[in-house]
Write a protein that holds these residues in place. Sequence first.
Motif, PDB file in Angstrom:
ATOM      1  N   VAL A 198      63.898 -16.951 -35.465  1.00  0.00           N
ATOM      2  CA  VAL A 198      64.679 -17.380 -37.029  1.00  0.00           C
ATOM      3  C   VAL A 198      65.019 -18.874 -37.208  1.00  0.00           C
ATOM      4  N   TRP A 199      64.803 -19.556 -38.259  1.00  0.00           N
ATOM      5  CA  TRP A 199      65.282 -21.151 -38.839  1.00  0.00           C
ATOM      6  C   TRP A 199      66.628 -20.759 -39.163  1.00  0.00           C
ATOM      7  N   ALA A 200      67.126 -21.977 -39.058  1.00  0.00           N
ATOM      8  CA  ALA A 200      68.274 -22.956 -38.872  1.00  0.00           C
ATOM      9  C   ALA A 200      68.455 -23.881 -38.828  1.00  0.00           C
ATOM     10  N   SER A 201      69.465 -24.656 -39.163  1.00  0.00           N
ATOM     11  CA  SER A 201      69.845 -25.865 -38.463  1.00  0.00           C
ATOM     12  C   SER A 201      70.664 -26.017 -36.907  1.00  0.00           C
ATOM     13  N   TRP A 202      69.757 -26.072 -36.396  1.00  0.00           N
ATOM     14  CA  TRP A 202      70.048 -25.439 -34.963  1.00  0.00           C
ATOM     15  C   TRP A 202      70.884 -26.787 -34.446  1.00  0.00           C
ATOM     16  N   ASP A 203      70.366 -28.073 -34.826  1.00  0.00           N
ATOM     17  CA  ASP A 203      70.829 -29.278 -34.021  1.00  0.00           C
ATOM     18  C   ASP A 203      72.613 -30.036 -34.653  1.00  0.00           C
ATOM     19  N   THR A 204      72.213 -29.396 -35.973  1.00  0.00           N
ATOM     20  CA  THR A 204      73.558 -29.399 -36.430  1.00  0.00           C
ATOM     21  C   THR A 204      74.873 -27.780 -37.014  1.00  0.00           C
ATOM     22  N   PRO A 205      75.454 -27.420 -35.807  1.00  0.00           N
ATOM     23  CA  PRO A 205      75.335 -25.671 -36.569  1.00  0.00           C
ATOM     24  C   PRO A 205      77.001 -26.219 -36.046  1.00  0.00           C
TER      25      PRO A 205
END
Length: 1015
Positions: A198-205
Amino acid sequence: MDPMSSCLGFTSAGVPRMLRGGPLVNRQCSNRLIPRHGIVMGARKEKKEDANSGFYKNTVNLPSTNFSQRANAVKTEPEIQKFWADSKTYEKLSSENPREVYSLHDGPPYANGDIHMGHALNKVLKDFINRYQLLQGKKATLIPGWDCHGLPIELKVLQSLKSKERKDLTPSALRKKAKEFALKTIESQKASFQRLGVWASWDTPYLTLNPEYEAAQIEVFGKMFLEGYIYRGKKPVHWSPSSRTALAEAELEYPDEHISRSIYAAFSIVDADKSKNELVKKHSDALSVAVWTTTPWTLPANRAVAVNPAIVYALVELEGRVLIVAKDLVEAVGHKLEKDLVVIGEVTGNDLAGLHYEHPIQDGLKCKILIGGDYITTESGTGLVHTAPGHGQEDYIVGMREGLEIFSPVDNAGRFTDEFCEGSFAGLSVLDEGNQAIIDHVSKRDVLLLEEKYNHKYPYDWRTKKPTIFRATEQWFASVEGFRDQALEAVRGVQWTPEAGEKRIFNMIEGRNDWCISRQRTWGVPIPVFYDGDGEPVLNQQIISRVAELFREHGSDIWWELEAEDLLPEQYRGEGLQKGMDTMDVWFDSGSSWNAVTKQSPEMTFPADVYLEGSDQHRGWFQSSLLTSVATEGQAPYKKVLTHGFVLDQNGLKMSKSVGNVVDPLKLVNGGNNQKTEPAYGADVLRLWVSSVDYSGDVLVGPEIIKTVSDSYRKIRNTLRYIVSNVNDYDPRTGMSFDELPVLDKYMLRRLATIAEDMEAAYETSSFVRLYQGLMRFATVDLSNFYLDIAKDRLYISGTDDYRRRSCQKVLYHLLEILTRSIAPILPHTAEDLWRNVPWKTSSSVFEAGWIQPEPSWSHEDPETDAAMELFRRVRTDVNKCLDAARNAKRIGSGLAAKVSLSVADDAVIEALQKFNPSSGEGNTVDELCYYLLVSEVNLSKDMAVADGAEFSLVGEESGVHVGVDVASGNKCDRCWVYSEQVGKSENHPLLCDRCEEVMTNIGVTSQPVPELAQ
């Protein structure tokens, strides 16, 4: 061996299977011959190989690719994910793509425990959508979120502590431990979602415990308060004794197996002699109203009996009493009491209103019979309703209208207080011994008529799985009634998929008056209110702004760390105000995410393009988000809402650890301890499963289902592998134009254009099961069973640069380009792995290549040719059945050993087929029936006897054509394995047919020693 290996021309070791026999074509097919898998058996006995046999096997065009037959997902998928991370592929595309922002707002899962299959379904569906939008050139960002506050985490922390530790625990210490627990869980869930690709902005949830988020939530609360939509009042709410807090409807569940102890009771009327109704007055000494309740413990709070003026009531005799019961329920009540109730007269609800009865519990208390509402029916009970305004919603409404006392003698733990009967019931649990005590008490007072068990749905705390009660307490409410019409209008303006979702949420909001938003717990965002010495709330714009500012800088912990004086704006200090200690409903937390995320983040838009969550969120996040947004912004926070069902086991049962039917998504992906029983399928197989189910309803998953999906995955992978392995020497820059292609190739590109259009439409409507079904049908029916089966001879046997080979490679090139990109959102690891193995790629990642672009010329309609090709495919199905009969009789091994006769009476049909059956040497070596059918010879005739007189014959069920099969004449070409009269006639290459001899001449192979020909 993989079932697709033989179909696509590979052995189990991945070696091309093209030298194992195959079909010929035409009337000797212009002596152009094609191999088909399967050694010739039966009538044609193969000659034992001699020293010269197999000389020509090194002259064929072998497939070559580094795209492996097996995915080896446990190793390859993490490598590809690292490539994306190192290259910042997602970050670049989501910020630098040329088109507009696409805003899919992630609903926050609860930060409590490992992910389950419902999480996997949800996040993967979102990833399908966003990856597609990225390929379309849009800036699609997924900002992942987590719901961090609330009772489940608080209980987890408390359960982890020893008794003394819990006793000494301060609110600040509890909140610190709860935060640590939530953050640890988030990291675990985050890693799990990343493993699914899953692609997401994992570092800035976004986390509901982040200071910026909490400040944004306070702003929403403040706006609603200042608009007059939030107020404090005492009214009955769902209360959980096990959690000791108020609950919202979304925090309840209703198990079917609940059994209540219901009673029928008789309340004696004390002033019937003053009635204007003569019948009532006549029986004043013995008259009682009969009531029925499933909550005997609420009788102490009884303040009225309600009747419906539209109902006719009967006076019935019962052992010296005269009971009042709804006329339509007399028989049912008599059956319950096991008595024959004799009707002695009838009255209306209005005749009874205004009379008084003796309270069933409290001595000296007289209560009134009054008009209720439409909620009083004759479906069950007695038609008269015991009314306790402190313990029921309708009771409360009637009580407020009539000025009744809102009495609720129950504490936070669900135990009776000492507010009645001189405290004789104090401390007893209303759901246990207190209930029994009340039943015993009314029995002693001769009020009880009957006690019985009653099975029905009853509200339970969804966290503790224990029953709740209705209890009047001082709480904070959002008045949905104040903006209900606007909310309903907003619902109508949203696109709901499935459409039934609109009606569901519409009905929920239409029937909702208030939303209890306060909770009596520590781990949550505090309601930013202060109270004066009289207990009256003090709250205004200055206080709201001050608290929001403090939360933004320090987080909501500051509420517990500072005294009220330090929290207040300067002008309110010194007034002796006290801070409130209630926290907000977690649905208000998550329901404020549109303000904290979509309105604040430049990567998002407000309203969001889409919300996508489970169908239970119509009463949860979808609704709380809509209500807060409409109340403060005047519009819905989303344009479109997609919902999915629940994930059940493969038998349609709810997953349960106790039952042992839980499917762990990470175990599916990485495998279990025993890899034989729990193999590692990889993320792409799980994702393919997601695409294969109709998520609009509940979906099933289990070992057998995943195994089937895994087989489908292998078919897709091996189809793609076959294609890429046969274009290793192809340069698309030198390809021929569409008009130069053979009819078969043009037809295939038109089919490709159609499937590309269908896939794009499926993505646009998020109909992923339609995409899956279309892809599997195309890969199996159009490619593996048809085009690629026919293509083997062209690819392997032709000269490297022959027209028939290069034209086929052009089609394969377009197939590869379009299929790789179109499957990328569903199977991103497979697509990326394939993309790095195509020889002409122009971008480092398939996702940088953009969406598929079929050439306009492919869509030009050619109905005549398409009709002919569809006719041929039906004929091919019938021919294959006849070939199977000859093969089963051991007369042939493969179709190449056969001569096929087709007898057709219909002039139009035979004319269409004749176009693909030219005389020897006149065809283009592609669009010929012998190549299409993979046989050595085809004879067309209008004489039915020709086909019917063959050794094997049938009348085609698909085409109606008469089909005959005989053993082909001639000898077998040692290179292409076709049988031909030309084999043995060449001096230089006596083992070859004339076509293969020409290829040998072109590549400089002048001669070959002559072994003895097979007889």
